[in-house]
Design a protein around this motif. Structure first.
Motif, PDB file in Angstrom:
ATOM      1  N   TYR A   1       7.873   3.277  -0.847  1.00 62.95           N
ATOM      2  CA  TYR A   1       8.909   2.241  -0.841  1.00 62.95           C
ATOM      3  C   TYR A   1      10.195   2.773  -1.461  1.00 62.95           C
ATOM      4  N   GLY A   2      10.050   3.594  -2.495  1.00 67.68           N
ATOM      5  CA  GLY A   2      11.193   4.189  -3.191  1.00 67.68           C
ATOM      6  C   GLY A   2      10.887   5.630  -3.523  1.00 67.68           C
ATOM      7  N   ARG A   3      11.866   6.308  -4.080  1.00 71.33           N
ATOM      8  CA  ARG A   3      11.651   7.721  -4.416  1.00 71.33           C
ATOM      9  C   ARG A   3      10.646   7.842  -5.564  1.00 71.33           C
ATOM     10  N   LYS A   4      10.105   9.028  -5.721  1.00 72.40           N
ATOM     11  CA  LYS A   4       9.085   9.287  -6.728  1.00 72.40           C
ATOM     12  C   LYS A   4       9.579   8.838  -8.099  1.00 72.40           C
ATOM     13  N   GLY A   5       8.740   8.082  -8.765  1.00 72.54           N
ATOM     14  CA  GLY A   5       9.087   7.560 -10.077  1.00 72.54           C
ATOM     15  C   GLY A   5       9.834   6.235 -10.038  1.00 72.54           C
ATOM     16  N   LYS A   6      10.252   5.802  -8.855  1.00 77.03           N
ATOM     17  CA  LYS A   6      10.998   4.548  -8.701  1.00 77.03           C
ATOM     18  C   LYS A   6      10.353   3.621  -7.678  1.00 77.03           C
ATOM     19  N   ASP A   7       9.133   3.937  -7.258  1.00 80.78           N
ATOM     20  CA  ASP A   7       8.454   3.186  -6.210  1.00 80.78           C
ATOM     21  C   ASP A   7       7.768   1.965  -6.826  1.00 80.78           C
ATOM     22  N   ILE A   8       8.413   0.793  -6.715  1.00 85.96           N
ATOM     23  CA  ILE A   8       7.886  -0.414  -7.361  1.00 85.96           C
ATOM     24  C   ILE A   8       6.612  -0.934  -6.692  1.00 85.96           C
ATOM     25  N   VAL A   9       6.449  -0.683  -5.405  1.00 84.42           N
ATOM     26  CA  VAL A   9       5.227  -1.124  -4.724  1.00 84.42           C
ATOM     27  C   VAL A   9       4.050  -0.300  -5.226  1.00 84.42           C
ATOM     28  N   CYS A  10       4.212   0.992  -5.299  1.00 82.98           N
ATOM     29  CA  CYS A  10       3.153   1.867  -5.792  1.00 82.98           C
ATOM     30  C   CYS A  10       2.823   1.532  -7.256  1.00 82.98           C
ATOM     31  N   SER A  11       3.846   1.296  -8.042  1.00 84.73           N
ATOM     32  CA  SER A  11       3.635   0.941  -9.446  1.00 84.73           C
ATOM     33  C   SER A  11       2.868  -0.358  -9.582  1.00 84.73           C
ATOM     34  N   ALA A  12       3.228  -1.351  -8.790  1.00 82.57           N
ATOM     35  CA  ALA A  12       2.562  -2.655  -8.865  1.00 82.57           C
ATOM     36  C   ALA A  12       1.085  -2.540  -8.493  1.00 82.57           C
TER      37      ALA A  12
END
Length: 108
Positions: free
Chosen positions: A24-35
């Motif tokens: 969804y976003g660049r590495k370290g900034k991907d809020i979907v992956c983080s969620a």
């Protein structure tokens, strides 16, 4: 894309598997992956701390793969924790779309 597979046995969730990255976003900034990651981490920690269910936990950051599978039918507490996880990832899928996360159901 993250593929979340929910394993069902006799209408009970007995495990989940996550594969891939949302992108969804660049590495370290991907809020979907983080969620999705925090929901999974919370599921595993909650199963370990609040239930006595026997489980198998596997994963590899190198191949973007995580799973937790119960070795028996879930207790009421484990079932609630799995349902909560499913609610969370379903909400993410609805909000951000199947382009970033896909939920599959598999009977075992």
């Amino acid at each position: 894309m993250i593929t979340a597979t929910v394993f069902w046995k006799n209408e009970h969730i007995v495990g989940v598997q996550l594969e891939g990255h949302a992108e969804y976003g660049r590495k370290g900034k991907d809020i979907v992956c983080s969620a999705v990651s925090i929901l999974y981490i919370n599921l595993v920690n909650s199963l370990e701390n609040f239930t006595d269910d026997q489980k198998e936990i596997n994963g590899s950051e190198k191949i973007n793969f995580q799973n937790v599978i119960l070795k028996c039918m879930p207790s009421e507490k484990a079932e609630l924790l799995f349902q909560s996880f499913l609610l969370g990832i379903t909400t993410i899928e609805e909000k951000y779309g199947k382009k970033y996360i896909s939920i599959l159901n598999q009977e075992v």
